[in-house]
Motif scaffolding. Sequence first.
Motif, PDB file in Angstrom:
ATOM      1  N   ALA A   1       0.022  -3.561  -6.016  1.00  0.00           N
ATOM      2  CA  ALA A   1       0.910  -2.327  -5.361  1.00  0.00           C
ATOM      3  C   ALA A   1      -0.595  -1.605  -5.610  1.00  0.00           C
ATOM      4  CB  ALA A   1       1.731  -2.138  -5.679  1.00  0.00           C
ATOM      5  N   ILE A   2      -1.493  -0.743  -4.305  1.00  0.00           N
ATOM      6  CA  ILE A   2      -1.873   0.340  -4.138  1.00  0.00           C
ATOM      7  C   ILE A   2      -1.110   1.341  -3.589  1.00  0.00           C
ATOM      8  CG2 ILE A   2      -4.454   0.686  -3.593  1.00  0.00           C
ATOM      9  CD1 ILE A   2      -4.838  -2.762  -2.660  1.00  0.00           C
ATOM     10  N   TYR A   3      -1.953   2.432  -4.847  1.00  0.00           N
ATOM     11  CA  TYR A   3      -1.400   3.912  -3.998  1.00  0.00           C
ATOM     12  C   TYR A   3      -2.705   5.100  -4.448  1.00  0.00           C
ATOM     13  CZ  TYR A   3       3.310   2.465  -6.992  1.00  0.00           C
ATOM     14  OH  TYR A   3       4.240   1.931  -7.347  1.00  0.00           O
ATOM     15  N   ASN A   4      -2.404   5.676  -2.955  1.00  0.00           N
ATOM     16  CA  ASN A   4      -3.213   6.422  -2.940  1.00  0.00           C
ATOM     17  C   ASN A   4      -3.053   7.834  -2.542  1.00  0.00           C
ATOM     18  OD1 ASN A   4      -6.331   7.732  -1.615  1.00  0.00           O
ATOM     19  ND2 ASN A   4      -6.707   5.343  -0.777  1.00  0.00           N
ATOM     20  N   PHE A   5      -3.555   8.487  -3.206  1.00  0.00           N
ATOM     21  CA  PHE A   5      -3.591  10.293  -3.038  1.00  0.00           C
ATOM     22  C   PHE A   5      -4.616  10.488  -1.544  1.00  0.00           C
ATOM     23  CE2 PHE A   5      -1.554   9.788  -6.774  1.00  0.00           C
ATOM     24  CZ  PHE A   5       0.051  10.286  -6.603  1.00  0.00           C
TER      25      PHE A   5
ATOM     26  N   TYR B   1      -3.262  22.044   8.237  1.00  0.00           N
ATOM     27  CA  TYR B   1      -1.455  21.304   7.505  1.00  0.00           C
ATOM     28  C   TYR B   1      -0.855  22.585   7.589  1.00  0.00           C
ATOM     29  CZ  TYR B   1      -2.823  16.686   9.108  1.00  0.00           C
ATOM     30  OH  TYR B   1      -3.511  16.434   9.619  1.00  0.00           O
ATOM     31  N   ARG B   2      -0.093  23.018   6.941  1.00  0.00           N
ATOM     32  CA  ARG B   2       0.710  23.874   6.225  1.00  0.00           C
ATOM     33  C   ARG B   2       1.088  23.758   4.854  1.00  0.00           C
ATOM     34  NH1 ARG B   2       5.953  27.397   8.084  1.00  0.00           N
ATOM     35  NH2 ARG B   2       5.059  28.174   5.882  1.00  0.00           N
ATOM     36  N   HIS B   3       1.289  22.159   4.007  1.00  0.00           N
ATOM     37  CA  HIS B   3       1.563  21.647   3.383  1.00  0.00           C
ATOM     38  C   HIS B   3       0.489  21.085   2.232  1.00  0.00           C
ATOM     39  CE1 HIS B   3       5.222  24.625   3.586  1.00  0.00           C
ATOM     40  NE2 HIS B   3       5.687  23.349   4.924  1.00  0.00           N
ATOM     41  N   LEU B   4      -0.365  20.518   3.209  1.00  0.00           N
ATOM     42  CA  LEU B   4      -0.438  19.762   2.946  1.00  0.00           C
ATOM     43  C   LEU B   4      -2.559  19.556   2.757  1.00  0.00           C
ATOM     44  CD1 LEU B   4       1.065  16.510   4.939  1.00  0.00           C
ATOM     45  CD2 LEU B   4       1.042  16.697   2.476  1.00  0.00           C
ATOM     46  N   LEU B   5      -3.380  19.307   2.446  1.00  0.00           N
ATOM     47  CA  LEU B   5      -5.312  19.106   2.959  1.00  0.00           C
ATOM     48  C   LEU B   5      -5.153  17.688   3.930  1.00  0.00           C
ATOM     49  CD1 LEU B   5      -5.941  19.553  -1.212  1.00  0.00           C
ATOM     50  CD2 LEU B   5      -6.003  21.339   0.199  1.00  0.00           C
ATOM     51  N   ARG B   6      -6.195  17.785   4.127  1.00  0.00           N
ATOM     52  CA  ARG B   6      -6.811  17.269   5.294  1.00  0.00           C
ATOM     53  C   ARG B   6      -7.325  15.085   4.599  1.00  0.00           C
ATOM     54  NH1 ARG B   6      -9.066  18.563   9.790  1.00  0.00           N
ATOM     55  NH2 ARG B   6      -9.821  21.472  10.057  1.00  0.00           N
ATOM     56  N   PRO B   7      -5.957  14.667   5.236  1.00  0.00           N
ATOM     57  CA  PRO B   7      -5.533  13.165   4.564  1.00  0.00           C
ATOM     58  C   PRO B   7      -7.498  12.506   5.261  1.00  0.00           C
ATOM     59  CG  PRO B   7      -5.039  12.959   6.920  1.00  0.00           C
ATOM     60  CD  PRO B   7      -5.216  14.695   5.968  1.00  0.00           C
ATOM     61  N   ARG B   8      -7.578  11.549   3.556  1.00  0.00           N
ATOM     62  CA  ARG B   8      -9.120  10.529   3.706  1.00  0.00           C
ATOM     63  C   ARG B   8      -8.847   9.024   4.516  1.00  0.00           C
ATOM     64  NH1 ARG B   8     -11.941  12.819  -0.993  1.00  0.00           N
ATOM     65  NH2 ARG B   8     -12.600  15.249  -0.397  1.00  0.00           N
ATOM     66  N   ALA B   9      -9.355   8.803   5.544  1.00  0.00           N
ATOM     67  CA  ALA B   9      -8.627   7.138   5.560  1.00  0.00           C
ATOM     68  C   ALA B   9      -9.467   6.567   5.373  1.00  0.00           C
ATOM     69  CB  ALA B   9      -8.545   7.102   7.124  1.00  0.00           C
ATOM     70  N   GLY B  10     -10.878   6.574   4.514  1.00  0.00           N
ATOM     71  CA  GLY B  10     -11.502   5.050   4.806  1.00  0.00           C
ATOM     72  C   GLY B  10     -10.915   4.241   3.693  1.00  0.00           C
TER      73      GLY B  10
ATOM     74  N   LEU C   1       3.962   1.683   2.405  1.00  0.00           N
ATOM     75  CA  LEU C   1       5.024   2.750   2.042  1.00  0.00           C
ATOM     76  C   LEU C   1       4.781   3.878   2.267  1.00  0.00           C
ATOM     77  CD1 LEU C   1       8.135   2.092   0.390  1.00  0.00           C
ATOM     78  CD2 LEU C   1       7.352   2.444  -1.552  1.00  0.00           C
ATOM     79  N   ASP C   2       5.352   5.155   2.843  1.00  0.00           N
ATOM     80  CA  ASP C   2       4.582   6.544   2.865  1.00  0.00           C
ATOM     81  C   ASP C   2       5.713   7.330   2.328  1.00  0.00           C
ATOM     82  OD1 ASP C   2       3.368   8.673   4.277  1.00  0.00           O
ATOM     83  OD2 ASP C   2       4.922   8.864   5.911  1.00  0.00           O
ATOM     84  N   VAL C   3       5.462   7.363   1.189  1.00  0.00           N
ATOM     85  CA  VAL C   3       6.355   8.515  -0.041  1.00  0.00           C
ATOM     86  C   VAL C   3       5.757   9.868   0.548  1.00  0.00           C
ATOM     87  CG1 VAL C   3       6.314   8.825  -2.464  1.00  0.00           C
ATOM     88  CG2 VAL C   3       5.809   7.129  -1.498  1.00  0.00           C
ATOM     89  N   THR C   4       6.514  10.806   0.737  1.00  0.00           N
ATOM     90  CA  THR C   4       6.611  12.846   0.718  1.00  0.00           C
ATOM     91  C   THR C   4       7.828  13.457  -0.614  1.00  0.00           C
ATOM     92  OG1 THR C   4       6.879  12.587   3.086  1.00  0.00           O
ATOM     93  CG2 THR C   4       7.158  14.339   1.972  1.00  0.00           C
ATOM     94  N   LEU C   5       6.210  14.173  -1.138  1.00  0.00           N
ATOM     95  CA  LEU C   5       7.331  14.382  -2.520  1.00  0.00           C
ATOM     96  C   LEU C   5       7.256  16.320  -2.277  1.00  0.00           C
ATOM     97  CD1 LEU C   5       4.454  13.287  -5.569  1.00  0.00           C
ATOM     98  CD2 LEU C   5       7.293  13.209  -5.189  1.00  0.00           C
ATOM     99  N   ARG C   6       8.172  16.553  -2.340  1.00  0.00           N
ATOM    100  CA  ARG C   6       8.502  18.094  -2.338  1.00  0.00           C
ATOM    101  C   ARG C   6       9.403  18.783  -3.495  1.00  0.00           C
ATOM    102  NH1 ARG C   6      12.768  19.624   2.215  1.00  0.00           N
ATOM    103  NH2 ARG C   6      11.299  19.233   3.415  1.00  0.00           N
ATOM    104  N   TYR C   7       8.025  19.537  -4.469  1.00  0.00           N
ATOM    105  CA  TYR C   7       8.407  20.686  -5.029  1.00  0.00           C
ATOM    106  C   TYR C   7       9.280  22.249  -5.191  1.00  0.00           C
ATOM    107  CZ  TYR C   7       5.880  17.183  -8.175  1.00  0.00           C
ATOM    108  OH  TYR C   7       5.077  16.366  -7.930  1.00  0.00           O
TER     109      TYR C   7
ATOM    110  N   LEU D   1       0.742  -1.208   0.039  1.00  0.00           N
ATOM    111  CA  LEU D   1       0.012   0.291  -0.064  1.00  0.00           C
ATOM    112  C   LEU D   1       1.429   0.825  -0.012  1.00  0.00           C
ATOM    113  CD1 LEU D   1      -2.674   1.261   0.472  1.00  0.00           C
ATOM    114  CD2 LEU D   1      -2.843   1.406   3.020  1.00  0.00           C
ATOM    115  N   VAL D   2       1.202   2.090  -0.969  1.00  0.00           N
ATOM    116  CA  VAL D   2       1.421   3.044  -1.464  1.00  0.00           C
ATOM    117  C   VAL D   2       0.877   4.507  -0.743  1.00  0.00           C
ATOM    118  CG1 VAL D   2       3.088   4.785  -2.919  1.00  0.00           C
ATOM    119  CG2 VAL D   2       3.365   1.598  -2.389  1.00  0.00           C
ATOM    120  N   ILE D   3       1.113   5.085   0.027  1.00  0.00           N
ATOM    121  CA  ILE D   3       1.018   6.328   0.244  1.00  0.00           C
ATOM    122  C   ILE D   3       1.474   7.714  -0.394  1.00  0.00           C
ATOM    123  CG2 ILE D   3      -1.034   5.588   1.680  1.00  0.00           C
ATOM    124  CD1 ILE D   3       0.268   6.509   4.070  1.00  0.00           C
ATOM    125  N   SER D   4       0.726   8.209  -0.231  1.00  0.00           N
ATOM    126  CA  SER D   4       1.009  10.338  -1.043  1.00  0.00           C
ATOM    127  C   SER D   4       0.891  11.233  -0.881  1.00  0.00           C
ATOM    128  CB  SER D   4       2.140   9.602  -2.046  1.00  0.00           C
ATOM    129  OG  SER D   4       2.971  10.879  -2.463  1.00  0.00           O
TER     130      SER D   4
END
Length: 289
Positions: free
Chosen positions: A171-175, A193-202, A219-225, A85-88
Amino acid sequence: MSTLKGLVSVLLLVITTLAWGIPLVLLTAVKLITPGRPLRRLVVRGLSGVALNWVGCNLWWMRRWLKPQLSMELPNGLSPERWWLVISNHRCWTDIFLLFFALHRRLPMPHFFVKRQLIWVPIVGLAFWALEFPMLRRLTREQRKRHPHLARRDREATERMCRHAQERPIAIYNFVEGTRFTPAKRAAQASPYRHLLRPRAGGIAQVVSLLGDHLGGILDVTLRYANPNPTFWGFLCGREGPVTLRARRLAVPTWMAQGSYHDDPDYKERFHSWLNALWQEKDAALDSR
């Protein structure tokens, strides 16, 4: 010059999509007339090969033509033979290709939670349907209350994907923010959060509950531009600037596979607390430039 580069990139993307679209359409037609799940499973395996080769071709020309400035940190132990499970966090469409740069062939066939409207996109929508991606409606909390049958259909789509996923590693990807981050969206939902929206857990709660011990990890992914306003067009023009992708592997807590998100209020609250704490860490990491 960058506009010309972007137009060439669009042309290359269209060419690879049309080229791999031919076997995709043919195998989809075979799937429609194939009786029984065991035989259909072989067709889906062929469709997965087409999708992976489409991704690989695009990554090949992007590396040589766009030369993205991508810095990656990946954990050890990734395997295409296990379920993930990949979340980002989510900034723009470029995120998808950056995840592919980092994880293509390191993880098994990717499956995304996608908006139902994308079924109408030529070739791509057909691929989502043929590969059994869960096609979900983007419902607000009020819409879910007024139309619970629509929310139930979304859960059923996720259940189908997870049931089929037990046949082969995926691999299941979920934004989990549900949409791309913008300051306007952050203000509209009063995100803490300053850089994020509220996460949805369902969605991810349902995946963990249904796949349980199959999962090799989260797999917890953090993308920084570096660019505060990234766009897919800017990426295709080769002017996006540096991007950092950091992934960490999280073990699935034992309690996650022992409850029901939609039926147990205590479990639901615990899952929200876990995800919100994860998002606080991610927000702090994005804040430390």
